[in-house]
Design a protein around this motif. Structure first.
Motif, PDB file in Angstrom:
ATOM      1  N   UNK A 297      13.335 -56.591  27.110  1.00 54.22           N
ATOM      2  CA  UNK A 297      12.615 -56.504  28.392  1.00 54.22           C
ATOM      3  C   UNK A 297      13.183 -57.422  29.468  1.00 54.22           C
ATOM      4  N   UNK A 298      13.755 -58.524  29.036  1.00 53.70           N
ATOM      5  CA  UNK A 298      14.313 -59.482  30.002  1.00 53.70           C
ATOM      6  C   UNK A 298      15.533 -58.920  30.717  1.00 53.70           C
ATOM      7  N   UNK A 299      16.135 -57.834  30.166  1.00 54.15           N
ATOM      8  CA  UNK A 299      17.335 -57.269  30.783  1.00 54.15           C
ATOM      9  C   UNK A 299      17.045 -56.651  32.144  1.00 54.15           C
ATOM     10  N   UNK A 300      15.756 -56.364  32.425  1.00 56.42           N
ATOM     11  CA  UNK A 300      15.397 -55.854  33.750  1.00 56.42           C
ATOM     12  C   UNK A 300      15.694 -56.895  34.820  1.00 56.42           C
ATOM     13  N   UNK A 301      15.683 -58.160  34.435  1.00 55.86           N
ATOM     14  CA  UNK A 301      15.861 -59.248  35.395  1.00 55.86           C
ATOM     15  C   UNK A 301      17.272 -59.814  35.367  1.00 55.86           C
ATOM     16  N   UNK A 302      18.234 -59.005  34.929  1.00 58.82           N
ATOM     17  CA  UNK A 302      19.620 -59.450  34.912  1.00 58.82           C
ATOM     18  C   UNK A 302      20.553 -58.261  35.088  1.00 58.82           C
TER      19      UNK A 302
ATOM     20  N   UNK B 186      18.765 -55.692  37.604  1.00 60.48           N
ATOM     21  CA  UNK B 186      18.252 -56.579  38.651  1.00 60.48           C
ATOM     22  C   UNK B 186      18.829 -56.211  40.007  1.00 60.48           C
ATOM     23  N   UNK B 187      20.119 -55.888  40.055  1.00 63.31           N
ATOM     24  CA  UNK B 187      20.757 -55.521  41.326  1.00 63.31           C
ATOM     25  C   UNK B 187      20.096 -54.287  41.930  1.00 63.31           C
ATOM     26  N   UNK B 188      19.787 -53.302  41.076  1.00 61.83           N
ATOM     27  CA  UNK B 188      19.172 -52.064  41.577  1.00 61.83           C
ATOM     28  C   UNK B 188      17.724 -52.309  41.990  1.00 61.83           C
TER      29      UNK B 188
ATOM     30  N   UNK C 207      25.807 -47.962  28.068  1.00 63.71           N
ATOM     31  CA  UNK C 207      24.882 -49.092  28.222  1.00 63.71           C
ATOM     32  C   UNK C 207      24.618 -49.393  29.699  1.00 63.71           C
ATOM     33  N   UNK C 208      25.677 -49.338  30.506  1.00 57.22           N
ATOM     34  CA  UNK C 208      25.500 -49.551  31.948  1.00 57.22           C
ATOM     35  C   UNK C 208      24.596 -48.480  32.552  1.00 57.22           C
ATOM     36  N   UNK C 209      24.819 -47.227  32.153  1.00 59.02           N
ATOM     37  CA  UNK C 209      24.007 -46.129  32.674  1.00 59.02           C
ATOM     38  C   UNK C 209      22.549 -46.291  32.264  1.00 59.02           C
ATOM     39  N   UNK C 210      22.320 -46.694  31.016  1.00 55.03           N
ATOM     40  CA  UNK C 210      20.958 -46.875  30.526  1.00 55.03           C
ATOM     41  C   UNK C 210      20.233 -47.962  31.325  1.00 55.03           C
TER      42      UNK C 210
ATOM     43  N   UNK D 289      16.667 -49.845  35.853  1.00 56.21           N
ATOM     44  CA  UNK D 289      16.468 -50.474  37.162  1.00 56.21           C
ATOM     45  C   UNK D 289      15.899 -49.499  38.182  1.00 56.21           C
ATOM     46  N   UNK D 290      16.366 -48.244  38.134  1.00 58.95           N
ATOM     47  CA  UNK D 290      15.870 -47.228  39.075  1.00 58.95           C
ATOM     48  C   UNK D 290      14.387 -46.945  38.836  1.00 58.95           C
ATOM     49  N   UNK D 291      14.008 -46.769  37.575  1.00 56.35           N
ATOM     50  CA  UNK D 291      12.609 -46.474  37.240  1.00 56.35           C
ATOM     51  C   UNK D 291      11.708 -47.649  37.628  1.00 56.35           C
TER      52      UNK D 291
END
Length: 473
Positions: A353-358, A362-364, A431-434, A439-441
């Motif tokens: 879950x922390x990957x949303x903030x990195x 995070x950029x998106x 992995x980048x696409x996922x 990030x988009x969602x």
């Protein structure tokens, strides 16, 4: 003095608001309703993709080959290789989506909100700000990384999702605010089309593009010669799509270019249409009304008279408007939800879950939530402040801020650009696409929820609107 000037601006805009075409208001309602189907498809994709017992079938399903063959020739092939189902959705069905967008853009330029410089200026400038700032924020985070190529992902506004949020607030939302958001999203689509054409082309096959250009010329010539057959434009347009698909230019651009070639003038002018209608209806005498019940079988003459009415009705609507109207249900209720269902399935159980903030997520998120809001709101404020364009009628800056936040719902086109950016082979690209999809969602969800809450707090209450309508008769 300042108040009087602002009042004159608002009155001017209000007068223009009443000239909105019926077709435009219908389109707004269709987009809003389609947004509900899109939300359902997205939620279903996320659920199915994370149920261990069935998610394997979900991901494998999109790898099936799609074929439409004549002998050894497969129409749905790319450089000789058959498309899989996911590529068919993204390259073929989404070309129909962009064809629909092209029709909408052409109509808006000819008779809609983009036909009036004064009405169009504010949402155009706001949309430009809403594209520049998110890209800048994304590049700030992505500079020097392996995901810097996705800078265009947060620049889009999803018209169906955003208008769906406005629809939840019903009559409390001023019509001018809906028109502002719709026009802004259309301009965003133009920006997305330019980006796809300029930055997502591969090795170019020049001769295929020459053949495509010749066929586009044939379509333009057909429009100038007043050929109104929709089959002509769709048939030749299908060949143009195939040539683009195999030329290295993304095939969705073919959809837009073909749409621009579809004629916007009807076969019959309204005066001739009315004469035909009156002449045909005159055959039905008033004293015969009792005989024409729902169970009556029409005789040959009656059939011919009604066929004349039907034929004239078809010819008084331009091919552009007829195609746009016919495609809206297909695009809103089938193509876009299917695209979302196929592309929004993110496997979250193995994701931190922390990957949303990195990283790219995070950029998106920052690009959509912060960038879209900042770009749209500040550019709108500067445009009104320097008297380049008036505020939408019956709105205030709190409402404008809420709509600026809704602009961060990027979803459909953002997912599409993410797929183009990171849809290559390899575990790292997957992995980048996922994480881009994640990030988009998240960014779109945050923008939608915050925008809805602020609008709910700032819009007039339904009871106040009902009271005002009662007072005005």
């Amino acid at each position: 003095m300042e108040t009087n000037k602002q009042s004159r601006f608002e009155n001017s805009y209000s007068a223009d608001e009443h000239s909105v075409f019926y077709a435009a208001s219908q389109a707004i309602r269709r987009h809003a309703t389609g947004g509900n189907v899109l939300i359902a498809a997205t939620v279903l994709a996320l659920v199915v993709a994370n149920i261990p017992a069935i998610n394997r079938y979900y991901f494998d399903f999109w790898n099936q080959e799609v074929r439409l063959q004549l002998g050894d020739f497969n129409i749905f092939s790319h450089t000789g290789e058959p498309m899989d189902l996911l590529a068919f959705i993204n390259d073929a069905l989404m070309a129909v989506f962009f064809f629909s967008i092209g029709l909408e853009i052409k109509r808006e330029v000819l008779v809609g909100e983009l036909s009036s410089f004064k009405q169009a200026l504010l949402p155009i400038i706001a949309a430009i700000g809403g594209m520049i700032v998110p890209v800048a924020i994304y590049m700030f985070f992505a500079k020097g990384t392996d995901y810097s190529g996705g800078a265009a992902i947060p620049m889009a506004t999803d018209i169906a999702f955003s208008l769906g949020v406005l629809a939840m607030l019903g009559r409390r939302v001023p019509v001018s605010l809906k028109i502002f958001l719709t026009t802004l999203a259309v301009v965003d689509d133009i920006g997305g089309i330019i980006v796809i054409a300029a930055f997502y082309s591969t090795h170019i096959e020049a001769m295929l593009l020459v053949y495509a250009a010749i066929l586009l010329g044939v379509l333009l010539l057909g429009s100038l010669m007043r050929i109104k057959s929709k089959i002509f434009y769709l048939g030749v347009g299908g060949v143009v799509w195939f040539l683009f698909l195999n030329s290295g230019i993304h095939p969705t651009i073919a959809g837009v270019l073909v749409a621009f070639c579809v004629p916007a003038t009807p076969v019959f002018d309204p005066k001739r249409y009315i004469k035909i209608i009156r002449s045909s209806i005159a055959h039905f005498r008033g004293e015969d009304d009792r005989m024409l019940t729902r169970r009556t079988i029409l005789n040959k003459d009656q059939m011919n008279w009604l066929k004349e009415v039907e034929s004239a009705s078809d010819k008084v609507i331009s091919p552009l408007q007829d195609l746009e109207d016919s495609l809206h249900p297909i695009v809103n209720y089938f193509i876009v939800p299917l695209f979302a269902f196929a592309n929004a399935g993110i496997f979250l159980l193995g994701t931190d879950p922390a990957s949303v903030f990195e990283g790219i997520s995070l950029a998106i998120v920052c690009g959509l939530v912060v960038g879209k809001f900042t770009g749209i709101f500040i550019f709108s404020w500067l445009t009104v402040k320097f008297k380049f364009a008036p505020m939408p009628a019956h709105t205030n800056w709190a409402m404008m801020a809420s709509v600026a936040m809704l602009g961060g719902i990027g979803f459909t086109v953002s997912l599409f650009i993410a797929t183009l950016s990171f849809g290559g082979a390899g575990a790292h690209m997957a992995d980048l696409l996922n994480h881009a999809k994640l990030g988009i969602v998240v960014g779109s969800l945050l923008s939608g929820v915050v925008g809805f809450i602020v609008l709910h707090k700032t819009l007039p209450k339904a009871s106040e609107i009902a009271k005002e309508e009662a007072e005005n008769g």
